[in-house]
Design a protein around this motif. Sequence first.
Motif, short mmCIF file in Angstrom:
data_model
loop_
_atom_site.label_atom_id
_atom_site.label_comp_id
_atom_site.label_asym_id
_atom_site.label_seq_id
_atom_site.Cartn_x
_atom_site.Cartn_y
_atom_site.Cartn_z
N GLY A 1 0.86 -0.86 0.31
CA GLY A 1 -0.50 0.00 0.29
C GLY A 1 1.18 1.78 -0.20
O GLY A 1 0.55 2.24 -0.68
N ALA A 2 1.83 1.45 0.58
CA ALA A 2 3.26 2.63 0.86
C ALA A 2 4.05 2.41 -0.10
O ALA A 2 2.94 3.84 -1.00
CB ALA A 2 3.90 2.36 2.35
N SER B 1 2.95 6.76 -6.69
CA SER B 1 1.88 7.30 -7.37
C SER B 1 1.34 8.59 -7.30
O SER B 1 1.66 9.53 -7.99
CB SER B 1 0.13 6.74 -7.30
OG SER B 1 -1.18 7.24 -7.02
N VAL C 1 2.55 1.65 -3.38
CA VAL C 1 1.46 2.37 -4.19
C VAL C 1 1.68 3.82 -3.77
O VAL C 1 1.57 4.28 -4.67
CB VAL C 1 0.27 1.34 -4.65
CG1 VAL C 1 -0.41 1.90 -5.30
CG2 VAL C 1 0.52 0.38 -4.98
N LYS C 2 1.32 4.62 -2.69
CA LYS C 2 0.88 5.45 -3.04
C LYS C 2 2.50 6.77 -2.95
O LYS C 2 2.19 7.17 -3.52
CB LYS C 2 1.33 6.03 -1.04
CG LYS C 2 0.68 7.40 -0.72
CD LYS C 2 -0.67 7.96 -0.55
CE LYS C 2 -1.23 9.03 -0.40
NZ LYS C 2 -0.56 10.35 -0.80
#
Lengths: 273, 273
Positions: free
Chosen positions: B10-11, B17, B13-14
């Motif tokens: 998740g991190a 992105s 990707v954040k």
Amino acid sequence: MKFKRTERIGAIVKILSDNPNKVFTLSHFTEKFNAAKSTVSEDILVVKNVFEKLDLGKVITIAGAAGGVKYIPKISAKDNEVFLNEICKKIDDSSRILSGGFLYMIDLIYSPEISSKIGKIFASYIDYSEADYIVTIETKGIPMALMTAKAMNLPLLIIRKDTKASEGSSLNITYVSGSKNIVQTMTLPRKALKEGSKVILIDDFMRGGGTLKGMQDLMNEFNAEVIGKGVLISTTTPNEKLVKDYVSLIDLTEIDELNGTIKVEPNKNFITD
Amino acid sequence: MKFKRTERIGAIVKILSDNPNKVFTLSHFTEKFNAAKSTVSEDILVVKNVFEKLDLGKVITIAGAAGGVKYIPKISAKDNEVFLNEICKKIDDSSRILSGGFLYMIDLIYSPEISSKIGKIFASYIDYSEADYIVTIETKGIPMALMTAKAMNLPLLIIRKDTKASEGSSLNITYVSGSKNIVQTMTLPRKALKEGSKVILIDDFMRGGGTLKGMQDLMNEFNAEVIGKGVLISTTTPNEKLVKDYVSLIDLTEIDELNGTIKVEPNKNFITD
């Protein structure tokens, strides 16, 4: 198509992060991933954790019929301080001083990376829960105003300095900009703003506050209420500004063309009144 | 702090992105997550998968000393078509026609959501591998130009229409804007652009191409090379434009003030010459 848990989580993070403050229903994700509601709910719990653990903002769940999940960008106080100190260090460079005591800043304030950080900082320190629009005035404040609008998920309005045929009938006011001491015009199309709107004003620089005061007057012409104001840099003199209750991120204490000295520092309080 | 695999993904990707086209080293992540290189490499493989499966762009790994991983935004042809059709449907509204045959567009082109999609589309169809700057002219093209610069991870320059004391010494040219048929000025600070730079021009609207031609002439004054041009809307008449090799997303075929009709459609080819 089937998705693994790790893939679903990655995708949810991407979607929320790309669309700050936009509500996504659970069904949006269950359809996208062809997964059960309970599965997606668990995924979202993990996503919440990621954002909290890494201080990247908040993911909140909204109950009820219009419910779902949304991401609220927030910059931590520490990241904020580091960032503003970096900016101040970059500003503190005598080659930035222009004739007339102006500061060359466009390499910084037009940068997509810097302006999007500024937008997230404004979104962290200005209450926009009731705001309908972000309003700025052309030209230098536009990048940071757009990124603020993006972080807050609000539409952006840009006040022009002369009436444009390509924008239709407009409301105009005149104002005195402190730094130039000349009478200027501000104009916004009549149909740009709904009556009774609540707005947040964003600009890059404030000396006496004449421009922000003019923006506020123009908003009054639209019967709009200004509920927040943010500027990147304000000068410490004059101490008395024409507007109150603004968030200013950086204090400019001195700029001396003769000696080539600049004194800037992050504003520790942010909220001044 | 320790992170679970799902949290690391998740991190990552954040972070990717939020920072398109910026290279992050493996060590950036191993330090952040207190994890082994092999672990992070596996995480990145999953992240690559997420982006590919959901058609969200590409994550690529760069080998060597300056190596790492970066995210390249790409809008799929299908999403692109859906988006441009939606925009055309919104434009096709007779209440948008202003006196003089102008189109009221600022509610669309100032929107952070729409401008960031446009930026990603330009980044998908214009080759920016060698570009140094995105260049636009005030005011209406700024939001989409900023979002293009963000997607391409390039600095943005904004050409002004009159010289500003707050920007220092400048290079100026005069040009004839087709839609107004009057001589206007364009100006950019001398220090804004390095000699020999390669630039991409972005603007919101093109009729005869006079403005883009002027921007190109100004770039020549800086010995800069224009390697790409993008406009959101171009009119189908005149067929002959003053510039060549531009990417235009939407064709405006007709705007009739008398009957209140507008004809717009997505440009199926994008690249015209």
